[in-house]
Scaffold this motif. Structure first.
Motif, PDB file in Angstrom:
ATOM      1  N   THR A 258       0.828  -1.208   0.000  1.00  0.00           N
ATOM      2  CA  THR A 258       0.000   0.000   0.000  1.00  0.00           C
ATOM      3  C   THR A 258       0.861   1.256   0.000  1.00  0.00           C
ATOM      4  OG1 THR A 258      -1.768   1.209   1.149  1.00  0.00           O
ATOM      5  CG2 THR A 258      -0.180   0.017   2.525  1.00  0.00           C
ATOM      6  N   ASP A 259       0.312   2.314  -0.605  1.00  0.00           N
ATOM      7  CA  ASP A 259       0.949   3.631  -0.559  1.00  0.00           C
ATOM      8  C   ASP A 259       0.195   4.564   0.380  1.00  0.00           C
ATOM      9  OD1 ASP A 259       2.952   3.008  -2.460  1.00  0.00           O
ATOM     10  OD2 ASP A 259       1.499   3.277  -4.078  1.00  0.00           O
ATOM     11  N   ASN A 260      -0.862   4.057   1.000  1.00  0.00           N
ATOM     12  CA  ASN A 260      -1.661   4.855   1.919  1.00  0.00           C
ATOM     13  C   ASN A 260      -0.912   5.020   3.246  1.00  0.00           C
ATOM     14  OD1 ASN A 260      -3.584   5.389   4.122  1.00  0.00           O
ATOM     15  ND2 ASN A 260      -5.155   5.198   2.536  1.00  0.00           N
ATOM     16  N   PRO A 261      -0.555   6.248   3.612  1.00  0.00           N
ATOM     17  CA  PRO A 261       0.251   6.437   4.834  1.00  0.00           C
ATOM     18  C   PRO A 261      -0.457   5.960   6.100  1.00  0.00           C
ATOM     19  CG  PRO A 261      -0.523   8.541   3.965  1.00  0.00           C
ATOM     20  CD  PRO A 261      -0.829   7.527   2.932  1.00  0.00           C
ATOM     21  N   ASP A 262      -1.772   6.101   6.156  1.00  0.00           N
ATOM     22  CA  ASP A 262      -2.502   5.653   7.342  1.00  0.00           C
ATOM     23  C   ASP A 262      -2.472   4.135   7.463  1.00  0.00           C
ATOM     24  OD1 ASP A 262      -3.181   8.254   8.071  1.00  0.00           O
ATOM     25  OD2 ASP A 262      -5.009   8.244   6.844  1.00  0.00           O
ATOM     26  N   LEU A 263      -2.652   3.449   6.342  1.00  0.00           N
ATOM     27  CA  LEU A 263      -2.585   1.992   6.356  1.00  0.00           C
ATOM     28  C   LEU A 263      -1.178   1.522   6.695  1.00  0.00           C
ATOM     29  CD1 LEU A 263      -4.801   0.827   3.344  1.00  0.00           C
ATOM     30  CD2 LEU A 263      -5.124   0.268   5.760  1.00  0.00           C
ATOM     31  N   GLN A 264      -0.188   2.193   6.120  1.00  0.00           N
ATOM     32  CA  GLN A 264       1.197   1.824   6.418  1.00  0.00           C
ATOM     33  C   GLN A 264       1.495   1.987   7.900  1.00  0.00           C
ATOM     34  OE1 GLN A 264       3.756   4.102   3.854  1.00  0.00           O
ATOM     35  NE2 GLN A 264       3.579   2.661   2.148  1.00  0.00           N
ATOM     36  N   LYS A 265       0.985   3.057   8.482  1.00  0.00           N
ATOM     37  CA  LYS A 265       1.204   3.289   9.910  1.00  0.00           C
ATOM     38  C   LYS A 265       0.559   2.188  10.741  1.00  0.00           C
ATOM     39  CE  LYS A 265       0.469   6.666  13.610  1.00  0.00           C
ATOM     40  NZ  LYS A 265      -0.114   7.989  13.980  1.00  0.00           N
ATOM     41  N   SER A 266      -0.661   1.793  10.365  1.00  0.00           N
ATOM     42  CA  SER A 266      -1.363   0.728  11.096  1.00  0.00           C
ATOM     43  C   SER A 266      -0.625  -0.595  10.982  1.00  0.00           C
ATOM     44  CB  SER A 266      -2.791   0.579  10.562  1.00  0.00           C
ATOM     45  OG  SER A 266      -3.538   1.752  10.760  1.00  0.00           O
ATOM     46  N   ILE A 267      -0.126  -0.876   9.784  1.00  0.00           N
ATOM     47  CA  ILE A 267       0.609  -2.127   9.572  1.00  0.00           C
ATOM     48  C   ILE A 267       1.926  -2.113  10.337  1.00  0.00           C
ATOM     49  CG2 ILE A 267       1.814  -3.516   7.828  1.00  0.00           C
ATOM     50  CD1 ILE A 267      -0.404  -2.622   5.850  1.00  0.00           C
ATOM     51  N   ASP A 268       2.602  -0.958  10.333  1.00  0.00           N
ATOM     52  CA  ASP A 268       3.863  -0.840  11.074  1.00  0.00           C
ATOM     53  C   ASP A 268       3.649  -1.041  12.576  1.00  0.00           C
ATOM     54  OD1 ASP A 268       5.206  -0.408   8.728  1.00  0.00           O
ATOM     55  OD2 ASP A 268       5.338   1.777   8.959  1.00  0.00           O
ATOM     56  N   GLU A 269       2.500  -0.601  13.068  1.00  0.00           N
ATOM     57  CA  GLU A 269       2.179  -0.801  14.486  1.00  0.00           C
ATOM     58  C   GLU A 269       1.973  -2.287  14.793  1.00  0.00           C
ATOM     59  OE1 GLU A 269      -1.196   1.678  15.082  1.00  0.00           O
ATOM     60  OE2 GLU A 269      -0.016   3.541  15.262  1.00  0.00           O
ATOM     61  N   ILE A 270       1.356  -3.008  13.872  1.00  0.00           N
ATOM     62  CA  ILE A 270       1.179  -4.452  14.025  1.00  0.00           C
ATOM     63  C   ILE A 270       2.542  -5.131  14.049  1.00  0.00           C
ATOM     64  CG2 ILE A 270       0.382  -6.562  12.865  1.00  0.00           C
ATOM     65  CD1 ILE A 270      -1.998  -4.913  11.840  1.00  0.00           C
ATOM     66  N   ILE A 271       3.415  -4.741  13.138  1.00  0.00           N
ATOM     67  CA  ILE A 271       4.757  -5.316  13.058  1.00  0.00           C
ATOM     68  C   ILE A 271       5.521  -5.073  14.360  1.00  0.00           C
ATOM     69  CG2 ILE A 271       7.013  -5.103  11.918  1.00  0.00           C
ATOM     70  CD1 ILE A 271       5.420  -4.480   9.305  1.00  0.00           C
ATOM     71  N   ALA A 272       5.456  -3.845  14.857  1.00  0.00           N
ATOM     72  CA  ALA A 272       6.170  -3.488  16.089  1.00  0.00           C
ATOM     73  C   ALA A 272       5.641  -4.282  17.285  1.00  0.00           C
ATOM     74  CB  ALA A 272       6.056  -1.995  16.344  1.00  0.00           C
ATOM     75  N   ALA A 273       4.308  -4.469  17.350  1.00  0.00           N
ATOM     76  CA  ALA A 273       3.715  -5.166  18.476  1.00  0.00           C
ATOM     77  C   ALA A 273       4.080  -6.649  18.478  1.00  0.00           C
ATOM     78  CB  ALA A 273       2.186  -5.018  18.419  1.00  0.00           C
ATOM     79  N   ILE A 274       4.154  -7.246  17.290  1.00  0.00           N
ATOM     80  CA  ILE A 274       4.427  -8.699  17.226  1.00  0.00           C
ATOM     81  C   ILE A 274       5.923  -8.980  17.268  1.00  0.00           C
ATOM     82  CG2 ILE A 274       4.223 -10.751  15.768  1.00  0.00           C
ATOM     83  CD1 ILE A 274       1.507  -9.620  14.822  1.00  0.00           C
ATOM     84  N   MET A 275       6.705  -8.165  16.584  1.00  0.00           N
ATOM     85  CA  MET A 275       8.143  -8.400  16.556  1.00  0.00           C
ATOM     86  C   MET A 275       8.864  -7.905  17.813  1.00  0.00           C
ATOM     87  SD  MET A 275       9.357 -10.174  14.197  1.00  0.00           S
ATOM     88  CE  MET A 275       9.024 -10.873  12.595  1.00  0.00           C
ATOM     89  N   GLY A 276       8.176  -7.019  18.572  1.00  0.00           N
ATOM     90  CA  GLY A 276       8.748  -6.554  19.832  1.00  0.00           C
ATOM     91  C   GLY A 276       9.832  -5.502  19.666  1.00  0.00           C
TER      92      GLY A 276
END
Length: 276
Positions: A258-276
């Protein structure tokens, strides 16, 4: 000076044989269905999202059936001539060169048209005579009709999830195939696939799969397509090369889909939460 017309020598199809078993883990009974279709000379349509294993499945089946696999990546500039063949000028001669579809028919190979709806509809009509009882390919420029041997098989793939009406498969084509539905593997199986393909440890593979499944929940909330198993493997390979895990996941997942900054931010938050 008059030019001479000749048929080019047939190229061997040994290069299309898959000699080593591709890694493929069946999700259901797709292997048995494909073999049954092959034995009964039925064309097969593989339906499913991008990166879920359709092409790997075709490679595995070609290896299992011991047939050459000729793959054609379909696109909007693909013409019937590209598939069937054309005359080429070589020095003082004009030679006929078979296209990949004709080559597959003559050699009894499996011909795989990847993302078939990307090709123009007038081009796809050329496959129709191969998908019914005739199993023939007319070569109008030569004035000949080639009958497909028993070993020949035609298979196509497409992703029905994002196709518009303009690029959907016509019923006149759709109803010439039996269809096998593909989807992303169950979590435990996907973890096994990611671990095998990337050589990351089981814990890392499990986290990558968890990220993938979480991102797929956005499919009906702004994402056209969920993150594919292929992208999970890309992330794992980057991690295995020493790229920091969260950075590798951003590069392989949030940035490509995605190029949508809001979606990217949400996905990055998921990555940070799971990867620690």
């Amino acid at each position: 000076m008059a030019m001479k017309c000749a048929l080019s020598e047939e190229l061997p199809v040994d290069e299309y044989l898959i000699t080593e078993e591709p890694y493929y883990v069946p999700v259901g009974n797709e292997v048995e269905i494909f073999i049954a279709a092959y034995r009964n000379k039925l064309p097969v349509n593989l339906k499913g999202p991008t990166g879920c294993g359709k092409t790997r499945f075709m490679e595995y089946m070609a290896w299992k059936l011991q047939r050459p696999l000729i793959t054609i990546a379909c696109h909007e500039d693909l013409t019937a001539t590209d598939l069937v063949g054309r005359f080429l000028i070589k020095g003082e001669n004009v030679e006929w060169n078979d296209g990949p579809l004709t080559k597959a028919v003559k050699s009894g190979a499996i011909c795989y048209l990847d993302e078939v709806v990307e090709a123009r509809k007038d081009t796809i009509v050329v496959i129709h005579p191969l998908t019914d009882d005739r199993r023939i390919i007319p070569i109008d420029k030569l004035g000949v009709i080639v009958k497909a041997p028993d070993e020949f098989m035609l298979s196509v793939s497409y992703n029905p999830g994002y196709q518009s009406i303009v690029k959907d498969m016509k019923q006149s084509t759709r109803q010439r195939f039996v269809a096998i539905e593909f989807d992303y593997p169950p979590a435990e199986l996907e973890k096994q696939i990611v671990a095998h393909e990337t050589h990351v440890d089981e814990q890392t593979a499990a986290r990558l799969v968890e990220i993938g499944q979480s991102i797929r929940n956005f499919k009906h909330h702004g994402l056209e397509e969920g993150v594919s198993t292929r992208l999970l493997i890309y992330a794992g390979k980057l991690i295995q090369e020493g790229i920091e895990a969260k950075e590798a996941c951003k590069i392989a997942m949030s940035q490509p889909i995605t190029d949508n900054p809001d979606l990217q931010k949400s996905i990055d938050e998921i990555i940070a939460a799971i990867m620690g």
